[in-house]
Design a protein around this motif. Structure first.
Motif, mmCIF file in Angstrom:
data_model
loop_
_atom_site.group_PDB
_atom_site.id
_atom_site.type_symbol
_atom_site.label_atom_id
_atom_site.label_comp_id
_atom_site.label_asym_id
_atom_site.label_seq_id
_atom_site.Cartn_x
_atom_site.Cartn_y
_atom_site.Cartn_z
ATOM 1 N N GLY A 147 0.819 -1.215 0.000
ATOM 2 C CA GLY A 147 0.000 0.000 0.000
ATOM 3 C C GLY A 147 0.846 1.254 0.000
ATOM 4 N N PHE A 148 1.923 1.235 0.747
ATOM 5 C CA PHE A 148 2.827 2.381 0.820
ATOM 6 C C PHE A 148 3.433 2.693 -0.549
ATOM 7 N N VAL A 149 3.926 1.661 -1.241
ATOM 8 C CA VAL A 149 4.534 1.864 -2.560
ATOM 9 C C VAL A 149 3.494 2.352 -3.567
ATOM 10 N N ASP A 150 2.278 1.840 -3.484
ATOM 11 C CA ASP A 150 1.232 2.300 -4.406
ATOM 12 C C ASP A 150 0.924 3.778 -4.197
ATOM 13 N N ILE A 151 0.907 4.230 -2.953
ATOM 14 C CA ILE A 151 0.684 5.657 -2.693
ATOM 15 C C ILE A 151 1.825 6.480 -3.287
ATOM 16 N N LEU A 152 3.050 6.022 -3.102
ATOM 17 C CA LEU A 152 4.197 6.746 -3.665
ATOM 18 C C LEU A 152 4.105 6.816 -5.190
ATOM 19 N N ARG A 153 3.776 5.701 -5.824
ATOM 20 C CA ARG A 153 3.747 5.655 -7.297
ATOM 21 C C ARG A 153 2.709 6.592 -7.885
ATOM 22 N N TYR A 154 1.518 6.593 -7.323
ATOM 23 C CA TYR A 154 0.426 7.329 -7.955
ATOM 24 C C TYR A 154 0.129 8.677 -7.298
ATOM 25 N N GLY A 155 0.436 8.823 -6.024
ATOM 26 C CA GLY A 155 0.104 10.073 -5.337
ATOM 27 C C GLY A 155 1.194 11.126 -5.360
ATOM 28 N N PHE A 156 2.417 10.722 -5.725
ATOM 29 C CA PHE A 156 3.546 11.650 -5.671
ATOM 30 C C PHE A 156 4.317 11.685 -6.989
ATOM 31 N N ALA A 157 3.588 11.613 -8.082
ATOM 32 C CA ALA A 157 4.220 11.615 -9.406
ATOM 33 C C ALA A 157 4.883 12.954 -9.728
ATOM 34 N N ASP A 158 4.450 14.000 -9.062
ATOM 35 C CA ASP A 158 5.003 15.338 -9.342
ATOM 36 C C ASP A 158 6.240 15.650 -8.505
ATOM 37 N N ARG A 159 6.733 14.686 -7.753
ATOM 38 C CA ARG A 159 7.848 14.905 -6.854
ATOM 39 C C ARG A 159 9.013 13.979 -7.135
ATOM 40 N N THR A 165 17.127 2.525 2.043
ATOM 41 C CA THR A 165 16.715 1.280 2.676
ATOM 42 C C THR A 165 17.911 0.332 2.781
ATOM 43 N N HIS A 166 17.824 -0.571 3.739
ATOM 44 C CA HIS A 166 18.805 -1.652 3.880
ATOM 45 C C HIS A 166 18.239 -2.949 3.306
ATOM 46 N N GLU A 167 16.969 -2.911 2.918
ATOM 47 C CA GLU A 167 16.271 -4.126 2.499
ATOM 48 C C GLU A 167 16.349 -4.313 0.990
ATOM 49 N N GLN A 168 17.070 -5.333 0.547
ATOM 50 C CA GLN A 168 17.182 -5.647 -0.880
ATOM 51 C C GLN A 168 15.812 -5.972 -1.465
ATOM 52 N N LYS A 169 15.021 -6.717 -0.697
ATOM 53 C CA LYS A 169 13.686 -7.118 -1.150
ATOM 54 C C LYS A 169 12.819 -5.890 -1.448
ATOM 55 N N PHE A 170 12.910 -4.864 -0.611
ATOM 56 C CA PHE A 170 12.135 -3.639 -0.825
ATOM 57 C C PHE A 170 12.616 -2.910 -2.083
ATOM 58 N N GLU A 171 13.916 -2.873 -2.286
ATOM 59 C CA GLU A 171 14.463 -2.238 -3.494
ATOM 60 C C GLU A 171 13.921 -2.921 -4.745
ATOM 61 N N TRP A 172 13.960 -4.265 -4.775
ATOM 62 C CA TRP A 172 13.468 -5.005 -5.932
ATOM 63 C C TRP A 172 11.981 -4.739 -6.145
ATOM 64 N N ILE A 187 18.768 3.378 -8.826
ATOM 65 C CA ILE A 187 19.241 2.746 -7.598
ATOM 66 C C ILE A 187 20.697 3.138 -7.383
ATOM 67 N N PHE A 188 21.001 3.572 -6.175
ATOM 68 C CA PHE A 188 22.375 3.896 -5.792
ATOM 69 C C PHE A 188 22.750 3.033 -4.601
ATOM 70 N N ASN A 189 23.791 2.254 -4.746
ATOM 71 C CA ASN A 189 24.302 1.454 -3.640
ATOM 72 C C ASN A 189 25.376 2.300 -2.944
ATOM 73 N N MET A 190 25.034 2.827 -1.803
ATOM 74 C CA MET A 190 25.936 3.756 -1.110
ATOM 75 C C MET A 190 27.240 3.075 -0.696
ATOM 76 N N LYS A 191 27.178 1.812 -0.367
ATOM 77 C CA LYS A 191 28.402 1.091 0.015
ATOM 78 C C LYS A 191 29.373 1.043 -1.158
ATOM 79 N N GLU A 192 28.862 0.711 -2.348
ATOM 80 C CA GLU A 192 29.723 0.661 -3.533
ATOM 81 C C GLU A 192 30.244 2.051 -3.893
ATOM 82 N N LEU A 193 29.408 3.071 -3.774
ATOM 83 C CA LEU A 193 29.842 4.431 -4.083
ATOM 84 C C LEU A 193 30.943 4.879 -3.144
#
Length: 198
Positions: A147-159, A165-172, A187-193
């Motif tokens: 539900g959170f990702v759906d709100i981000l996708r459709y409710g915040f398209a102008d931003r 995140t530390h969660e690979q599953k969430f990134e995917w 996607i930016f992997n801060m550790k690699e950067l």
């Protein structure tokens, strides 16, 4: 005898000065009280305006994120007339504060919904609208994450949205859902950067 009269006259003048000063102080006190009351009224009206602005959206966002039931679980804002006591509640029937009826994961989901509401109402229509979220899925479960990702996708398209995140599953999942909606994700992997800089 003259000195006594003079002293009595001096005392009357002094008393008159004190009474005039007292009247002035009473007037200043009344003015300050009126100013304080006006400020209190202004703060109360401002709180009412914020509640009026965010409550409908909070109702929708919490229903979309908190998916325990088919139709979600909306949160309401309950307060007294003076707006001194503000509570987030599940229902106007029982008026129970969510602090006493929700798990920490559910409370985190409500906090995310509140953040999104505030950004949607007060952060839009800016020259550079941003939304910065640090590790949002740390304490919410997978169903709430959808539900959170759906709100981000459709409710915040102008931003422009930055999510850490530390969660690979969430990134995917985020990348998949945005790709399905035809939206770009970088996607930016801060550790690699950080290791590249060394």
């Amino acid at each position: 005898y003259d000195s006594n009269l003079k002293t009595l006259e001096d005392m009357r003048r002094e008393l008159q000065k004190v009474e005039n000063r007292k009247k002035q102080l009473i007037k200043v006190t009344e003015d300050l009280t009126a100013y304080r009351d006006a400020i209190d009224d202004g703060i109360r009206e401002y709180k009412k305006k914020i509640i009026r602005d965010i409550e409908p959206l909070l109702h929708v966002y919490t229903a979309k994120i908190l998916q325990q039931k088919f139709n979600g679980k909306s949160i309401f804002i309950y307060t007294d007339d003076k707006i001194d006591n503000i509570q987030l509640i599940n229902s106007f029937d029982d008026k129970q504060d969510i602090l006493y009826s929700m798990s920490s994961g559910q409370l985190s989901a409500v906090a995310l919904a509140f953040l999104l509401c505030m950004n949607q109402i007060y952060g839009s229509r800016r020259a550079c609208s941003l939304l910065l979220i640090d590790d949002p899925v740390q304490t919410i479960d997978d169903v709430n994450m959808v539900g959170f990702v759906d709100i981000l996708r459709y409710g915040f398209a102008d931003r422009q949205i930055f999510v850490s995140t530390h969660e690979q599953k969430f990134e995917w999942f985020l990348r998949y859902k945005y790709a399905k909606a035809g939206k770009m994700v970088r996607i930016f992997n801060m550790k690699e950067l950080m290791l590249q800089k060394q």
